[in-house]
Write a protein that holds these residues in place. Sequence first.
Motif, PDB file in Angstrom:
ATOM      1  N   LEU A  83      89.652  92.682  34.965  1.00 33.23           N
ATOM      2  CA  LEU A  83      90.589  91.551  34.987  1.00 33.23           C
ATOM      3  C   LEU A  83      89.960  90.225  35.420  1.00 33.23           C
ATOM      4  N   ILE A  84      89.174  90.253  36.496  1.00 32.82           N
ATOM      5  CA  ILE A  84      88.582  88.993  36.982  1.00 32.82           C
ATOM      6  C   ILE A  84      87.634  88.425  35.916  1.00 32.82           C
ATOM      7  N   GLY A  85      86.867  89.295  35.275  1.00 33.14           N
ATOM      8  CA  GLY A  85      85.980  88.857  34.181  1.00 33.14           C
ATOM      9  C   GLY A  85      86.781  88.240  33.044  1.00 33.14           C
ATOM     10  N   ALA A  86      87.934  88.852  32.713  1.00 32.31           N
ATOM     11  CA  ALA A  86      88.755  88.368  31.595  1.00 32.31           C
ATOM     12  C   ALA A  86      89.318  86.980  31.877  1.00 32.31           C
ATOM     13  N   VAL A  87      89.676  86.721  33.126  1.00 27.57           N
ATOM     14  CA  VAL A  87      90.242  85.395  33.424  1.00 27.57           C
ATOM     15  C   VAL A  87      89.117  84.357  33.541  1.00 27.57           C
ATOM     16  N   SER A  88      87.943  84.778  34.023  1.00 26.70           N
ATOM     17  CA  SER A  88      86.884  83.761  34.166  1.00 26.70           C
ATOM     18  C   SER A  88      86.244  83.415  32.821  1.00 26.70           C
ATOM     19  N   THR A  89      86.357  84.284  31.820  1.00 27.11           N
ATOM     20  CA  THR A  89      85.841  83.933  30.493  1.00 27.11           C
ATOM     21  C   THR A  89      86.917  83.334  29.594  1.00 27.11           C
ATOM     22  N   PRO A 103      87.768  87.845  49.750  1.00 26.84           N
ATOM     23  CA  PRO A 103      86.672  86.887  49.635  1.00 26.84           C
ATOM     24  C   PRO A 103      85.826  87.016  48.356  1.00 26.84           C
ATOM     25  N   ASP A 104      85.408  88.236  47.968  1.00 29.00           N
ATOM     26  CA  ASP A 104      84.536  88.315  46.790  1.00 29.00           C
ATOM     27  C   ASP A 104      85.280  87.925  45.508  1.00 29.00           C
ATOM     28  N   ARG A 105      86.582  88.157  45.463  1.00 27.12           N
ATOM     29  CA  ARG A 105      87.342  87.726  44.278  1.00 27.12           C
ATOM     30  C   ARG A 105      87.494  86.205  44.266  1.00 27.12           C
ATOM     31  N   LEU A 106      87.597  85.610  45.461  1.00 30.47           N
ATOM     32  CA  LEU A 106      87.735  84.144  45.544  1.00 30.47           C
ATOM     33  C   LEU A 106      86.475  83.425  45.075  1.00 30.47           C
ATOM     34  N   GLU A 107      85.354  84.154  45.066  1.00 27.16           N
ATOM     35  CA  GLU A 107      84.124  83.538  44.551  1.00 27.16           C
ATOM     36  C   GLU A 107      84.161  83.416  43.040  1.00 27.16           C
ATOM     37  N   ASN A 108      84.953  84.258  42.388  1.00 23.99           N
ATOM     38  CA  ASN A 108      84.959  84.309  40.920  1.00 23.99           C
ATOM     39  C   ASN A 108      86.244  83.847  40.256  1.00 23.99           C
ATOM     40  N   ALA A 109      87.241  83.507  41.051  1.00 22.29           N
ATOM     41  CA  ALA A 109      88.521  83.047  40.496  1.00 22.29           C
ATOM     42  C   ALA A 109      89.257  82.261  41.572  1.00 22.29           C
ATOM     43  N   ASP A 110      90.235  81.453  41.162  1.00 24.04           N
ATOM     44  CA  ASP A 110      91.103  80.790  42.140  1.00 24.04           C
ATOM     45  C   ASP A 110      92.411  81.563  42.209  1.00 24.04           C
ATOM     46  N   PHE A 111      93.021  81.584  43.375  1.00 25.05           N
ATOM     47  CA  PHE A 111      94.262  82.343  43.561  1.00 25.05           C
ATOM     48  C   PHE A 111      95.427  81.436  43.939  1.00 25.05           C
ATOM     49  N   GLY A 220      88.612  76.558  38.945  1.00 26.36           N
ATOM     50  CA  GLY A 220      88.706  75.164  38.520  1.00 26.36           C
ATOM     51  C   GLY A 220      89.870  74.851  37.595  1.00 26.36           C
ATOM     52  N   ASP A 221      90.627  75.859  37.155  1.00 27.29           N
ATOM     53  CA  ASP A 221      91.773  75.611  36.270  1.00 27.29           C
ATOM     54  C   ASP A 221      92.975  75.193  37.106  1.00 27.29           C
ATOM     55  N   THR A 222      92.902  73.970  37.622  1.00 24.91           N
ATOM     56  CA  THR A 222      93.946  73.512  38.543  1.00 24.91           C
ATOM     57  C   THR A 222      95.286  73.318  37.836  1.00 24.91           C
ATOM     58  N   THR A 224      96.711  75.181  35.451  1.00 25.10           N
ATOM     59  CA  THR A 224      97.439  76.452  35.424  1.00 25.10           C
ATOM     60  C   THR A 224      97.843  76.860  36.846  1.00 25.10           C
ATOM     61  N   LEU A 225      96.916  76.664  37.787  1.00 18.69           N
ATOM     62  CA  LEU A 225      97.196  77.051  39.177  1.00 18.69           C
ATOM     63  C   LEU A 225      98.403  76.295  39.731  1.00 18.69           C
ATOM     64  N   GLU A 226      98.422  74.983  39.469  1.00 19.41           N
ATOM     65  CA  GLU A 226      99.549  74.183  39.982  1.00 19.41           C
ATOM     66  C   GLU A 226     100.862  74.599  39.338  1.00 19.41           C
ATOM     67  N   ALA A 227     100.806  74.881  38.029  1.00 15.58           N
ATOM     68  CA  ALA A 227     102.024  75.315  37.325  1.00 15.58           C
ATOM     69  C   ALA A 227     102.535  76.621  37.933  1.00 15.58           C
ATOM     70  N   ILE A 228     101.624  77.540  38.217  1.00 18.34           N
ATOM     71  CA  ILE A 228     102.013  78.839  38.788  1.00 18.34           C
ATOM     72  C   ILE A 228     102.632  78.647  40.175  1.00 18.34           C
ATOM     73  N   ASN A 229     101.972  77.845  41.006  1.00 18.82           N
ATOM     74  CA  ASN A 229     102.497  77.624  42.362  1.00 18.82           C
ATOM     75  C   ASN A 229     103.877  76.963  42.331  1.00 18.82           C
ATOM     76  N   LYS A 230     104.059  76.067  41.351  1.00 20.33           N
ATOM     77  CA  LYS A 230     105.346  75.390  41.219  1.00 20.33           C
ATOM     78  C   LYS A 230     106.443  76.409  40.881  1.00 20.33           C
ATOM     79  N   THR A 231     106.134  77.306  39.954  1.00 19.94           N
ATOM     80  CA  THR A 231     107.133  78.326  39.590  1.00 19.94           C
ATOM     81  C   THR A 231     107.393  79.272  40.764  1.00 19.94           C
ATOM     82  N   LEU A 232     106.326  79.678  41.472  1.00 16.99           N
ATOM     83  CA  LEU A 232     106.524  80.589  42.618  1.00 16.99           C
ATOM     84  C   LEU A 232     107.459  79.934  43.637  1.00 16.99           C
TER      85      LEU A 232
END
Length: 258
Positions: A83-89, A103-111, A220-222, A224-232
């Motif tokens: 999953l992490i690979g799929a979102v980072s590519t 922590p190791d997931r935070l190195e490869n994706a934003d949450f 770095g996909d801010t 999408t991240l902001e949209a998700i946080n707004k919906t949450l």
Amino acid sequence: MKKKVMALALALCLCCGAALMTGCGQDGGKIIMGTNAEFEPFEYKTESGIVGNFDGLDVAIAQEIAKDMGKELAVEDMDFGSLIGAVSTGKVNFVAAGMTIKPDRLENADFSDTYFDAGQVIIVKKGQTDIKSNEDLKDKKIGVQEGTTGDEAVSELGGSTEVYRFKKGMDAVLDLNNDKIDAVVIDEMPARAFVAKNEGLEILDEPFTVESYAIAVKKGDTATLEAINKTLKRIKEDGTFDELYKKYIDAYVENFEE
Ligand code: ARG
């Protein structure tokens, strides 16, 4: 001719307006959620799911995210470890999979902001006396779902602990039922779902780890991240999250307390 062009332009405008007003899925195409649908009640396959064959709390939350973005939700099912690979590519736009922030997931994706408090628990056979607390897991045969926090926590036990890694939590539970392993370590809600369907099993009271779930996006996909946080934030404030919690989670909580 001119009239025809005008009519077409007008039709287009009305259509865009309607799409904007209703936020319907016609203006922005699809948004793809990556998940591993072996994790009831968060994501699982069923004949009549809310998105094709997929259902669960994460799918329902993702639908709210898609709705707010004016897009249609598509679900891409894969091994948890991919999953992490799929979102980072960029193969998927976000991952909603009962995924714990670490922590190791935070190195490869934003949450995103967290949306669920969770943790690993221990499932054993009813009536067994070998495993009564977390310390007793050491030197035993333990089943986990590969690549999960449960896998990590059990792998760290050391000694002669044997870690049995499965692609599906359900397969670990089957091996526990057949006495091939001594216990299964998995997230609490899926554990409750498994135990509800397997009479001879029970969950130890003491939690094995404490964790929180969040949704992952490409680093770095801010947008999408902001949209998700707004919906949450919206679904927590307007009661939608409570409704979804009742629909997907309460059944297992009640089941457990009986
Ligand atoms: N919370 C655990 C983790 O993040 C397990 C999640 C498994 N999710 C799934 N859809 N199979 O590692």
